[in-house]
Design a protein around this motif. Structure first.
Motif, PDB file in Angstrom:
ATOM      1  N   ASN A  13      50.363  -1.678 -25.882  1.00  0.00           N
ATOM      2  CA  ASN A  13      51.165  -2.494 -26.799  1.00  0.00           C
ATOM      3  C   ASN A  13      52.666  -2.344 -26.555  1.00  0.00           C
ATOM      4  O   ASN A  13      53.466  -3.074 -27.132  1.00  0.00           O
ATOM      5  CB  ASN A  13      50.849  -2.138 -28.254  1.00  0.00           C
ATOM      6  N   GLN A 148      59.761  -3.317 -33.690  1.00  0.00           N
ATOM      7  CA  GLN A 148      58.757  -4.371 -33.517  1.00  0.00           C
ATOM      8  C   GLN A 148      58.852  -5.004 -32.123  1.00  0.00           C
ATOM      9  O   GLN A 148      57.825  -5.327 -31.525  1.00  0.00           O
ATOM     10  CB  GLN A 148      58.915  -5.430 -34.608  1.00  0.00           C
ATOM     11  N   GLU A 153      53.816  -2.066 -34.844  1.00  0.00           N
ATOM     12  CA  GLU A 153      53.358  -2.964 -35.899  1.00  0.00           C
ATOM     13  C   GLU A 153      53.450  -2.249 -37.236  1.00  0.00           C
ATOM     14  O   GLU A 153      53.138  -1.063 -37.338  1.00  0.00           O
ATOM     15  CB  GLU A 153      51.922  -3.402 -35.644  1.00  0.00           C
TER      16      GLU A 153
END
Length: 160
Positions: A13, A148, A153
């Motif tokens: 991520n 972010q 998140e």
């Protein structure tokens, strides 16, 4: 005031930002509680970081060892540009416990680069399964967006 709790559950991520050629980041490998105390005050003063300002050196020493704190300092042309602390916690959790830039280096893109370095350092710890951080309305207005933009998140928001 709102406090935002953010997490990254996979290195996949992570959205990195490139390091600037002017920025060097060095881990403080020798435990030096006075230096952490100085960094906390120097970087945190504009953001009202006050809860640890009155701690004696012995309390800083305990805090650093008990919470498995590792510290990195960013420099630009020999001047301290910012720092971050990682806290290794149970069950593979790593917290970005403190993160910030000194006033004169805000607004030049160093925050993106320093946060990217912090995330890379956290995921380089073999036991890391989850990286987390919190920020609030008192922090720099770009802090939440920076987290972010790097892949964190929000998992909780607390209003006080």
């Amino acid at each position: 005031m709102k406090t935002y709790y953010l997490e990254m559950q996979s290195k996949n991520n992570f959205i990195p930002s490139a390091l600037s050629n002017n920025l060097s980041i060095i881990e403080v490998e020798a435990l030096q509680p006075e230096f952490n105390q100085f960094l906390y005050s120097f970087v945190g003063k504009p953001w009202d970081w006050t809860d640890k300002l009155t701690w004696p050196v012995e309390q800083w020493q305990s805090h650093l060892t008990d919470n498995h704190i590792r510290t990195w300092v960013a420099y630009v042309k020999g001047a301290i540009a910012g720092y971050y602390e990682l806290s290794q916690q149970s069950e593979g959790n790593v917290e970005i416990a403190y993160f910030g830039l000194t006033a004169q280096f805000i607004g030049h893109g160093y925050g993106k680069a320093l946060l990217s370095h912090a995330i890379e350092s956290a995921w380089a710890i073999d036991s890391t399964k989850r990286l987390w951080v919190h920020t609030c309305d008192l922090d720099h207005p770009s802090a939440l967006q920076n987290y972010q933009s790097r892949g964190f998140e929000i998992y909780n928001i607390v209003s006080e």
